[in-house]
Design a protein around this motif. Structure first.
Motif, short mmCIF file in Angstrom:
data_model
loop_
_atom_site.label_atom_id
_atom_site.label_comp_id
_atom_site.label_asym_id
_atom_site.label_seq_id
_atom_site.Cartn_x
_atom_site.Cartn_y
_atom_site.Cartn_z
N PRO A 435 2.82 -3.62 4.09
CA PRO A 435 2.58 -4.89 4.80
C PRO A 435 2.84 -6.07 3.87
CG PRO A 435 0.51 -3.93 4.13
CD PRO A 435 1.57 -2.93 3.74
N GLN A 436 2.84 -7.27 4.45
CA GLN A 436 2.98 -8.47 3.64
C GLN A 436 1.74 -8.65 2.76
OE1 GLN A 436 3.75 -11.79 6.17
NE2 GLN A 436 5.82 -11.13 6.70
N GLY A 437 1.94 -9.33 1.66
CA GLY A 437 0.83 -9.60 0.77
C GLY A 437 0.90 -8.81 -0.51
N THR A 438 1.99 -8.06 -0.73
CA THR A 438 2.17 -7.34 -1.99
C THR A 438 3.32 -7.98 -2.75
OG1 THR A 438 3.74 -5.73 -1.10
CG2 THR A 438 1.38 -5.23 -0.85
N VAL A 439 3.50 -7.58 -4.01
CA VAL A 439 4.58 -8.12 -4.82
C VAL A 439 5.93 -7.56 -4.40
CG1 VAL A 439 3.08 -8.52 -6.78
CG2 VAL A 439 4.24 -6.32 -6.55
N PHE A 440 5.94 -6.53 -3.51
CA PHE A 440 7.18 -5.95 -3.03
C PHE A 440 7.57 -6.63 -1.73
CE2 PHE A 440 4.86 -2.48 -5.21
CZ PHE A 440 5.71 -2.36 -6.31
N PRO A 441 8.87 -6.66 -1.42
CA PRO A 441 9.29 -7.29 -0.16
C PRO A 441 8.68 -6.58 1.03
CG PRO A 441 11.17 -6.90 -1.62
CD PRO A 441 10.02 -6.19 -2.24
N ALA A 442 8.42 -7.37 2.10
CA ALA A 442 7.89 -6.79 3.32
C ALA A 442 8.89 -5.81 3.90
CB ALA A 442 7.56 -7.89 4.32
N GLY A 443 8.44 -4.65 4.33
CA GLY A 443 9.32 -3.64 4.88
C GLY A 443 9.70 -2.58 3.88
N THR A 444 9.28 -2.72 2.60
CA THR A 444 9.56 -1.69 1.61
C THR A 444 8.83 -0.41 2.00
OG1 THR A 444 9.76 -3.36 -0.11
CG2 THR A 444 9.43 -1.10 -0.83
N LYS A 445 9.53 0.73 1.89
CA LYS A 445 8.94 2.02 2.26
C LYS A 445 8.52 2.78 1.02
CE LYS A 445 10.86 3.14 6.78
NZ LYS A 445 11.56 4.18 7.55
N LEU A 446 7.30 3.34 1.11
CA LEU A 446 6.79 4.23 0.08
C LEU A 446 6.27 5.51 0.76
CD1 LEU A 446 4.77 1.75 -2.19
CD2 LEU A 446 7.07 2.64 -2.57
N ALA A 447 6.01 6.50 -0.01
CA ALA A 447 5.44 7.73 0.56
C ALA A 447 4.04 7.44 1.11
CB ALA A 447 5.37 8.82 -0.51
N ALA A 448 3.75 8.00 2.28
CA ALA A 448 2.44 7.76 2.91
C ALA A 448 1.33 8.23 1.98
CB ALA A 448 2.37 8.51 4.25
N GLY A 449 0.32 7.40 1.83
CA GLY A 449 -0.81 7.74 0.98
C GLY A 449 -0.68 7.23 -0.43
N THR A 450 0.49 6.67 -0.81
CA THR A 450 0.64 6.13 -2.16
C THR A 450 -0.34 4.98 -2.35
OG1 THR A 450 2.98 6.72 -2.15
CG2 THR A 450 2.27 5.11 -3.79
N ILE A 451 -0.92 4.90 -3.54
CA ILE A 451 -1.97 3.92 -3.82
C ILE A 451 -1.39 2.82 -4.71
CG2 ILE A 451 -4.24 3.58 -4.84
CD1 ILE A 451 -4.81 6.52 -4.24
N LEU A 452 -1.55 1.56 -4.28
CA LEU A 452 -1.15 0.39 -5.06
C LEU A 452 -2.40 -0.21 -5.68
CD1 LEU A 452 1.20 0.72 -2.90
CD2 LEU A 452 1.62 -1.72 -3.25
N THR A 453 -2.38 -0.41 -6.97
CA THR A 453 -3.53 -1.02 -7.63
C THR A 453 -3.66 -2.47 -7.20
OG1 THR A 453 -2.19 -1.57 -9.54
CG2 THR A 453 -3.36 0.54 -9.60
N VAL A 454 -4.80 -3.05 -7.49
CA VAL A 454 -5.09 -4.40 -7.01
C VAL A 454 -4.17 -5.44 -7.65
CG1 VAL A 454 -6.81 -4.88 -8.80
CG2 VAL A 454 -7.00 -5.99 -6.57
N GLN A 455 -3.56 -5.13 -8.82
CA GLN A 455 -2.66 -6.09 -9.45
C GLN A 455 -1.35 -6.21 -8.67
OE1 GLN A 455 -4.30 -3.78 -11.00
NE2 GLN A 455 -5.64 -4.83 -12.48
N CYS A 456 -1.03 -5.24 -7.77
CA CYS A 456 0.18 -5.31 -6.96
C CYS A 456 -0.01 -6.18 -5.72
CB CYS A 456 0.62 -3.91 -6.53
SG CYS A 456 1.00 -2.81 -7.91
N LEU A 457 -1.19 -6.73 -5.49
CA LEU A 457 -1.48 -7.53 -4.30
C LEU A 457 -1.45 -8.99 -4.65
CD1 LEU A 457 -4.46 -5.43 -2.88
CD2 LEU A 457 -2.02 -5.15 -2.43
N LEU A 458 -0.94 -9.80 -3.72
CA LEU A 458 -0.92 -11.25 -3.90
C LEU A 458 -2.26 -11.83 -3.49
CD1 LEU A 458 2.61 -12.06 -2.46
CD2 LEU A 458 1.97 -11.83 -4.86
N ASN A 459 -2.60 -12.96 -4.06
CA ASN A 459 -3.83 -13.63 -3.68
C ASN A 459 -3.70 -14.15 -2.25
OD1 ASN A 459 -4.95 -13.25 -6.22
ND2 ASN A 459 -4.01 -15.13 -7.01
N PRO A 460 -4.66 -13.86 -1.36
CA PRO A 460 -4.54 -14.32 0.04
C PRO A 460 -4.69 -15.83 0.11
CG PRO A 460 -6.71 -13.39 -0.36
CD PRO A 460 -5.90 -13.13 -1.60
N VAL A 461 -4.01 -16.42 1.10
CA VAL A 461 -4.08 -17.86 1.34
C VAL A 461 -5.35 -18.14 2.12
CG1 VAL A 461 -2.93 -19.83 2.39
CG2 VAL A 461 -1.58 -18.00 1.33
#
Length: 480
Positions: A435-461
């Motif tokens: 979903p939007q809100g990560t450092v990766f472009p929206a629509g990027t596909k990863l394997a289901a269940g992959t865990i992104l650490t909190v540093q990969c998330l953007l600060n919410p507006v």
């Protein structure tokens, strides 16, 4: 049976030469003068064959000894074992001193009774062991049998008087009437009477089986009454206090009765209405089910939107900045280069560095045979964005590690599914789309269940108004 020889009284005359034939008067004179003595009272045997040897004495107390006399017999099991020595009166109690043969052994709690040998016979004292309690001790010389263990038999006169009362003014006629009426009442109802007796027998048997519980209940009731007796003053005060309230209730009895009757009618009407509208009520609830489900899915979005509507077109927290007919607004500009760069990369497509041919023996991103290596990125020209290191031709494998050229925030890691979940981390959903809100472009596909650490998330507006005061130099410095 051998007869005992008759004993004759012979007296030797003191006067020699006295004639052999004497007149009665002369014979009496000769007997007295010649020393022919009469037997003493101690040598006379007791009546009834009572023993005259050594014995012991016992005192028996009676309420009434009838016509008992001294020297009357004392019997044990209808065997004469002693005699009555003395009868005296102490107040309203008759004390009878009994002399018993020394060989007679009786318990210390023996009983005594004045009885009669026959209907018109003489009275005697019957001494026996107790029948209502166990024998204990031994009756000794000087012992006393108290009033509680003595009694007397009924006299003939008493029996005749009672019989006369029964025959003359008694209830024999009434008993006859009762017997006849009872027979008439039970005639033809013998089976019911027997059944009633059986039920009564079962009832009495049940009471007998529960007598221990009944005794406990009676004891508990006794304790309760004792406590109530101790608190009767408090209970009396409570009753006195309740008296005015009871008086008011008594005065309003008609109104209360009418209210209860009306409440009963209301219950009947309500029951009738609910019964008649049951199907419509169920249908209405089923129709409301989708609406309620949508409201539940909306969660707290609905109350937040209602809160925003109250201050439209401004956010709710702008109310504190409204002063009169104008609004004080301030802007916080975060001019940190790394933050700006990450926002630009996440918000828009980034140019992809040209990829050269794969090294010999290497496989694609999704194939086996070894980890894939991205080609060395060209050095970025001044004014260009950093190279994009994400593969765009497939899903990132769980073991994918960004190359060194990939500029990701420090601490941003991709953990394989099933790894311990760090605080604030994001789990990739089942469809694999980020979903939007990560450092990766929206629509990027990863394997289901992959865990992104909190540093990969953007600060919410948040839209918060912080009101920074300063010049352009402060704003360009990052608002710090």
């Amino acid at each position: 049976m051998k007869q005992q020889p008759k004993k004759t009284l012979r007296c030797a005359p003191r006067f020699p030469g006295a004639p052999a034939t004497l007149t009665p008067a002369a014979l009496a004179l000769v007997l007295l003068a010649g020393g022919c003595g009469l037997p003493s009272l101690a040598d006379v045997p007791l009546p009834g064959g009572a023993p005259s040897g050594p014995g012991y004495r016992v005192t028996a107390e009676f309420v009434d000894v009838l016509d008992l006399v001294e020297r009357a017999a004392v019997k044990v099991d209808d065997v004469t074992v002693g005699s009555v020595e003395d009868i005296s009166l102490d107040g309203w109690t008759a004390k009878v001193r009994l002399r018993l043969d020394r060989g007679v052994r009786l318990p210390a709690n023996a009983t005594a009774a004045v009885r009669q040998t026959s209907l018109l016979g003489e009275k005697f004292v019957a001494v026996s062991a107790p029948v209502t309690e166990a024998a204990r001790g031994t009756l000794t010389d000087g012992a006393t049998i108290p009033l509680v263990r003595t009694k007397r038999g009924a006299e003939v006169e008493e029996v005749l008087a009672a019989l006369g009362l029964l025959l003359n003014g008694g209830g024999l006629a009434q008993l006859k009437t009762i017997s006849q009426e009872l027979g008439g009442a039970l005639d033809g109802r013998e089976a019911e009477a027997k059944d009633a007796l059986r039920q009564l027998d079962a009832f009495v048997g049940g009471l007998d089986a529960q007598k221990a519980d009944l005794v406990r209940a009676i004891d508990a009731l006794d304790r309760l009454t004792g406590r109530l007796d101790k608190q009767k003053a408090v209970i009396g005060d409570a009753v006195d206090v309740l008296a005015p309230g009871i008086t008011v209730l008594a005065e309003q009895r008609e109104q209360l009765t009418a209210a209860l009757n009306a409440l009963g009618e209301l219950g009947k009407v309500g029951s009738r209405v609910i019964t008649a509208s049951k199907d419509d009520t169920v249908a209405s609830l089923r129709a409301l089910q989708p609406i309620l489900e949508r409201l539940a899915e909306a969660g707290d979005a609905l109350p937040k939107s209602l809160d925003f509507m109250l201050s439209y077109p401004f956010p709710p927290n702008v109310t504190g900045a409204i002063v009169g007919d104008f609004v004080n607004l301030s802007i916080t500009a975060d001019l940190d280069a790394a933050t700006i760069l990450s926002n630009l990369v996440a918000a828009a497509p980034r140019p992809v560095a040209p990829r050269g041919p794969a090294a010999p023996g290497s496989a694609g991103p999704s194939g086996g045979g070894g980890p894939s290596k991205a080609p060395p990125a060209k050095p970025a020209l001044p004014g260009q964005l950093p190279p994009l290191c994400l593969p765009l031709d497939g899903i990132l494998p769980p073991q994918w590690v960004p190359p060194k050229e990939c500029e990701l925030p420090e601490g941003c890691k991709l953990l394989k599914p099933g790894s311990p979940l760090p605080l604030g981390a994001l789990v990739v959903p089942k469809d694999g789309l980020l979903p939007q809100g990560t450092v990766f472009p929206a629509g990027t596909k990863l394997a289901a269940g992959t865990i992104l650490t909190v540093q990969c998330l953007l600060n919410p507006v948040t839209g918060a108004v912080e009101g920074i005061v300063g010049g352009v130099g402060d704003l360009l410095g990052g608002g710090g």
